[in-house]
Structures are given as structure tokens and as C-alpha cells.
Design a protein around this motif. Structure first.
Motif, PDB file in Angstrom:
ATOM      1  N   GLU A  89       5.859 -10.924 -14.255  1.00 28.10           N
ATOM      2  CA  GLU A  89       6.953 -10.566 -13.243  1.00 28.10           C
ATOM      3  C   GLU A  89       6.723  -9.128 -12.752  1.00 28.10           C
ATOM      4  O   GLU A  89       6.379  -8.339 -13.774  1.00 28.10           O
ATOM      5  N   ARG A  90       6.817  -8.776 -11.547  1.00 32.10           N
ATOM      6  CA  ARG A  90       6.868  -7.244 -11.449  1.00 32.10           C
ATOM      7  C   ARG A  90       7.585  -7.232  -9.971  1.00 32.10           C
ATOM      8  O   ARG A  90       7.488  -7.825  -9.108  1.00 32.10           O
ATOM      9  N   PRO A  91       8.293  -5.927 -10.098  1.00 36.30           N
ATOM     10  CA  PRO A  91       9.165  -5.440  -9.069  1.00 36.30           C
ATOM     11  C   PRO A  91       8.268  -4.480  -8.209  1.00 36.30           C
ATOM     12  O   PRO A  91       7.341  -3.861  -8.641  1.00 36.30           O
ATOM     13  N   TYR A  92       8.407  -4.444  -7.061  1.00 38.88           N
ATOM     14  CA  TYR A  92       7.767  -3.460  -6.146  1.00 38.88           C
ATOM     15  C   TYR A  92       8.612  -2.327  -5.598  1.00 38.88           C
ATOM     16  O   TYR A  92       9.613  -2.635  -5.024  1.00 38.88           O
ATOM     17  N   ILE A  93       8.563  -1.312  -5.968  1.00 42.55           N
ATOM     18  CA  ILE A  93       9.255  -0.043  -5.549  1.00 42.55           C
ATOM     19  C   ILE A  93       8.538   1.069  -4.725  1.00 42.55           C
ATOM     20  O   ILE A  93       7.339   1.205  -4.986  1.00 42.55           O
ATOM     21  N   GLY A  94       9.358   1.511  -3.752  1.00 42.61           N
ATOM     22  CA  GLY A  94       8.810   2.562  -2.900  1.00 42.61           C
ATOM     23  C   GLY A  94       7.121   2.305  -2.122  1.00 42.61           C
ATOM     24  O   GLY A  94       7.192   1.154  -1.481  1.00 42.61           O
ATOM     25  N   GLU A  95       6.290   3.070  -2.571  1.00 39.62           N
ATOM     26  CA  GLU A  95       5.113   2.888  -1.969  1.00 39.62           C
ATOM     27  C   GLU A  95       4.209   1.565  -2.295  1.00 39.62           C
ATOM     28  O   GLU A  95       3.241   1.174  -1.435  1.00 39.62           O
ATOM     29  N   HIS A  96       4.739   0.995  -3.408  1.00 37.71           N
ATOM     30  CA  HIS A  96       4.030  -0.194  -3.743  1.00 37.71           C
ATOM     31  C   HIS A  96       4.603  -1.505  -3.081  1.00 37.71           C
ATOM     32  O   HIS A  96       4.116  -2.520  -3.005  1.00 37.71           O
ATOM     33  N   ARG A  97       5.466  -1.310  -2.141  1.00 40.60           N
ATOM     34  CA  ARG A  97       5.997  -2.383  -1.375  1.00 40.60           C
ATOM     35  C   ARG A  97       5.043  -2.782  -0.335  1.00 40.60           C
ATOM     36  O   ARG A  97       4.644  -1.616   0.501  1.00 40.60           O
ATOM     37  N   SER A  98       4.757  -3.808   0.260  1.00 41.71           N
ATOM     38  CA  SER A  98       4.037  -4.340   1.153  1.00 41.71           C
ATOM     39  C   SER A  98       5.034  -4.377   2.362  1.00 41.71           C
ATOM     40  O   SER A  98       5.993  -5.119   2.237  1.00 41.71           O
ATOM     41  N   ARG A  99       4.779  -4.149   3.682  1.00 40.21           N
ATOM     42  CA  ARG A  99       5.731  -4.068   4.793  1.00 40.21           C
ATOM     43  C   ARG A  99       5.003  -5.222   5.889  1.00 40.21           C
ATOM     44  O   ARG A  99       3.801  -5.525   5.800  1.00 40.21           O
ATOM     45  N   GLY A 100       5.909  -5.904   6.493  1.00 38.50           N
ATOM     46  CA  GLY A 100       5.621  -7.039   7.454  1.00 38.50           C
ATOM     47  C   GLY A 100       6.435  -6.900   8.686  1.00 38.50           C
ATOM     48  O   GLY A 100       7.517  -6.230   8.735  1.00 38.50           O
TER      49      GLY A 100
END
Length: 164
Positions: A89-100
Motif C-alpha cells: 500500500e502506498r499513498p501518493y502525496i504532493g509531487e508523487h501524484r500522477s495527474r490526468g
């Protein structure tokens, strides 16, 4: 009362009754059968049920997105915020989020539930991915299926106003 007088009175009452009836049916259509409010912030998940890449089986992804509606056209953007897969499991925070980018259409149905068809083009780490959703509209949630070009994934998706 003359024939012309009764003709004009009958015509006027028919026209007036038609206008009242048209306004009534317009009001009923808008009040009970209007378009659901899908504009705003949504939290949604994707649970993979079928895939050609076995490590993605049962993977769950969470996103947050914003939708706005112009007529029956949908526009918006999404960000991946969480992943649960065979690697953990991993949360994505800040710059680690991929956008769409989100585009779609709102399908108004009078004899069945409304549906939305949504296409999300997501810029991932390695490449751009495509996800397509067909969702049934309820007052505060959307539910349905998705398919993705990434490893030929198919599964279920739930969209809601509150975070998971």
C-alpha cells in the motif's frame, strides 16, 4: 351568446389550458427528472477484476477529481492519491501524484437511471494511460465499470463525494 363569441372563449381557454399544462410538465420534468448534479469534487476508486498482468489482479487505486458540466459534456482533472496492490500500500502525496485529464458525456434517461461515460487520460511515471468508465448516476454517488489500456484491466469503480 353568438357563435363567434363562444369560439373565441373556447379558443382562449384551450390556449390558456395548454400553456398551464406545458408549464406544469416542464416543472415536473425539471423537479423529478432533471439532470443530477455531478459538478464538483469526487473521490473514486478502481478495483481491477480482470487483467493480462497478474500482479495487477485485485489492485485498488484511489483518485480525487473535479468535474464540471457544460450541457451534457463533462470536463475536469484527476489525481491518483492511493494504491493497494501485490507490492503493498502506498499513498501518493504532493509531487508523487500522477495527474490526468477528464472528459465525458452525461446521458439523460427518462425510463432508467442516468449514466455518465468518462474518459481519463492520466500521465503516469512511465507513460500516458487511458481509463474509460461507464457509470450509473445516483444522487450522491456514481457506480459502474471501467476498462484500462494498462495491462488490459477491467473492473468496478465507485465515485462518491466523501474520501475513502
Amino acid at each position: 351568446m353568438g357563435i363567434w363569441e363562444s369560439f373565441w372563449i373556447g379558443s382562449a381557454s384551450t390556449i390558456f389550458g395548454g400553456i398551464v399544462l406545458a408549464i406544469f410538465f416542464f416543472w415536473v420534468r425539471e423537479k423529478w427528472f432533471g439532470v443530477a448534479d455531478v459538478t464538483g469534487k469526487w473521490h473514486f476508486n478502481m478495483i481491477t477484476q480482470k487483467t493480462v498482468y497478474n500482479p495487477y489482479k485485485d489492485m485498488e487505486l484511489h483518485y480525487v477529481g473535479v468535474i464540471w458540466r457544460e450541457g451534457n459534456q463533462l470536463h475536469g482533472s484527476v489525481e491518483k492519491v492511493y494504491e493497494k496492490s501485490s507490492t503493498g500500500e502506498r499513498p501518493y502525496i504532493g509531487e508523487h501524484r500522477s495527474r490526468g485529464k477528464l472528459t465525458g458525456t452525461y446521458e439523460k434517461n427518462y425510463f432508467s437511471k442516468d449514466r455518465v461515460h468518462i474518459h481519463v487520460s492520466e500521465q503516469g511515471k512511465g507513460r500516458e494511460s487511458t481509463n474509460y468508465f461507464t457509470l450509473t448516476v445516483n444522487k450522491r454517488r456514481l457506480r459502474g465499470n471501467f476498462c484500462s489500456f494498462v495491462a488490459d484491466q477491467e473492473g468496478v469503480s465507485r465515485w462518491q463525494r466523501e474520501p475513502f
